[in-house]
Design an enzyme around this catalytic site. Structure first.
Site, mmCIF file in Angstrom:
data_model
loop_
_atom_site.group_PDB
_atom_site.id
_atom_site.type_symbol
_atom_site.label_atom_id
_atom_site.label_comp_id
_atom_site.label_asym_id
_atom_site.label_seq_id
_atom_site.Cartn_x
_atom_site.Cartn_y
_atom_site.Cartn_z
ATOM 1 N N SER A 46 101.995 -102.713 16.979
ATOM 2 C CA SER A 46 101.377 -103.355 15.821
ATOM 3 C C SER A 46 101.566 -102.534 14.548
ATOM 4 C CB SER A 46 99.875 -103.533 16.069
ATOM 5 O OG SER A 46 99.262 -102.259 16.179
ATOM 6 N N LYS A 63 95.661 -105.996 11.142
ATOM 7 C CA LYS A 63 96.585 -105.569 12.203
ATOM 8 C C LYS A 63 97.480 -106.744 12.544
ATOM 9 C CE LYS A 63 95.694 -102.555 15.674
ATOM 10 N NZ LYS A 63 95.255 -101.967 16.935
ATOM 11 N N SER A 115 87.614 -104.535 8.912
ATOM 12 C CA SER A 115 87.139 -103.777 7.759
ATOM 13 C C SER A 115 88.127 -102.651 7.459
ATOM 14 C CB SER A 115 85.730 -103.230 7.987
ATOM 15 O OG SER A 115 85.584 -102.741 9.296
ATOM 16 N N ALA A 117 88.812 -98.976 6.307
ATOM 17 C CA ALA A 117 88.181 -97.656 6.185
ATOM 18 C C ALA A 117 89.008 -96.840 5.189
ATOM 19 C CB ALA A 117 88.127 -96.994 7.556
ATOM 20 N N ASP A 160 90.007 -94.120 24.707
ATOM 21 C CA ASP A 160 91.051 -93.435 23.926
ATOM 22 C C ASP A 160 90.431 -92.798 22.689
ATOM 23 O OD1 ASP A 160 93.560 -92.455 23.365
ATOM 24 O OD2 ASP A 160 94.279 -94.300 22.436
ATOM 25 N N ASP A 178 90.462 -98.839 17.164
ATOM 26 C CA ASP A 178 91.479 -98.884 18.209
ATOM 27 C C ASP A 178 90.892 -99.067 19.613
ATOM 28 O OD1 ASP A 178 93.865 -98.890 19.488
ATOM 29 O OD2 ASP A 178 94.711 -97.230 18.351
HETATM 30 N N1 ADE Z 1 94.343 -97.849 10.095
HETATM 31 C C1 ADE Z 1 94.203 -98.609 11.163
HETATM 32 N N2 ADE Z 1 93.130 -99.386 11.057
HETATM 33 C C2 ADE Z 1 92.563 -99.098 9.870
HETATM 34 C C3 ADE Z 1 91.411 -99.549 9.192
HETATM 35 N N3 ADE Z 1 90.618 -100.471 9.711
HETATM 36 N N4 ADE Z 1 91.129 -99.015 8.008
HETATM 37 C C4 ADE Z 1 91.937 -98.081 7.494
HETATM 38 N N5 ADE Z 1 93.021 -97.612 8.075
HETATM 39 C C5 ADE Z 1 93.341 -98.118 9.254
#
Ligand code: ADE
Length: 326
Positions: A46, A63, A115, A117, A160, A178
């Protein structure tokens, strides 16, 4: 993702409605509802993009999985696990996990709108400063512990857990991400109908090795057993890494690494905080049933009350200003 019972509160220019409880779109979305920006993450099957919702102007992490690749690499189960776990967690209302807002697909791809991050993952912070001070280690491991309490309460194992999967939001609070390796545990034995099972006809197991080598628990290497305690082992590795700068078990070859894990072959660098050392020693225990916390019910009260966390109020961590990392 339409929620019939939720009150519709907002009708936007594009004709999209959002539900009152969690801002989920009522009508199915499609890629045209977002402006896709830079790549913010890449996994084995992904790519994660920063994207802006054209109706709300909110930023999301989306994703994107290529269907062909998922089928070719036999990752369907992993994608399903991730979606199921994120759905349960998103409905639970906890802020300690990335939230799944909606999913959709087109002919070639699957899309998970999550969301965003803003501050990325925990690993570069550990690598940059080399070693977290006690306040940072207490705070961030405390938030991870709270996330594990919530997860295990919902009968979900992450499997994980590692600094790369601990994301940081705009306020520097954690969001665990994840869930591709996660496992939603079966109901307790007495609640499961085992009538058609006997010793010669066991329940099929598909517990292949999952996770990242450096954080994998000894029981996963030997017995392939599934228990939330494996996440507590990973927590022990992460606390060690926050203080020492590197995970406890390291080796160039996976064979040697696994041997070290099974022999509990690791050392503490000079100056390692004594209380933290005692805590890590009680988490990095070979027998999964003997790790600190495994005999607690609901909350990990015995971990919370360990001397390393003396004075830390776990219940208000999420509204506390995180200590600066330097
Ligand atoms: N990398 C993978 N998932 C993320 C997310 N939800 N927010 C920021 N960076 C990411």
């Amino acid at each position: 993702q339409a929620t019939q019972t939720s009150q519709v509160v907002q009708v936007n220019g594009g004709g999209q409605s959002l539900t009152a409880n969690n801002m989920m779109p009522v009508t199915k979305r499609n890629p045209k509802d977002y402006i896709f920006g830079k790549v913010i993450g890449e996994g084995s099957y992904s790519t994660v993009y920063l994207a802006k919702d054209i109706h709300t102007n909110r930023e999301h992490a989306i994703k994107v999985c290529e269907k062909q690749q998922i089928i070719r690499e036999k990752k369907r189960e992993q994608v399903r696990r991730e979606k199921d776990a994120l759905n349960i967690l998103s409905n639970s209302g906890s802020s300690l996990f990335v939230k799944l807002y909606c999913t959709f697909q087109d002919a070639e791809r699957l899309y998970f709108v999550m969301s965003y991050a803003k501050n990325g993952d925990l690993l570069p912070y550990i690598n940059k400063v080399g070693s977290f001070d006690s306040a940072c280690t207490r705070f961030y491991s405390g938030e991870i512990l709270r996330a594990l309490e919530h997860l295990h309460d919902l009968n979900i194992m992450h499997r994980d857990l590692k600094p790369e999967n601990i994301l940081l939001d705009h306020n520097m609070h954690i969001k665990v991400a994840d869930f591709g390796c996660s496992k939603i545990l079966e109901q307790p034995a007495d609640a499961v109908d085992n009538t058609i099972l006997d010793e010669n006809n066991p329940r099929p197991r598909s517990n292949s090795f999952v996770g990242t080598a450096q954080y994998v628990s000894p029981e996963l290497l030997t017995e392939k057993t599934i228990s939330p305690s494996s996440d507590l082992w990973a927590l022990g590795c992460i606390i060690y890494q926050m203080i020492a700068g590197l995970p406890p078990f390291r080796s160039r070859s996976e064979y040697m690494l696994f041997k070290k894990i099974l022999n509990l072959d690791y050392v503490y660098p000079d100056g390692f905080n004594a209380d933290a050392k005692d805590l890590v020693q009680k988490l990095l225990v070979l027998d999964p049933n003997e790790r600190l916390g495994t005999k607690d019910d609901q909350r990990y009260t015995s971990i919370r009350s360990h001397p390393f966390y003396k004075g830390l109020d776990f219940d208000t961590l999420h509204v506390t200003t995180p200590p600066p990392i330097y």
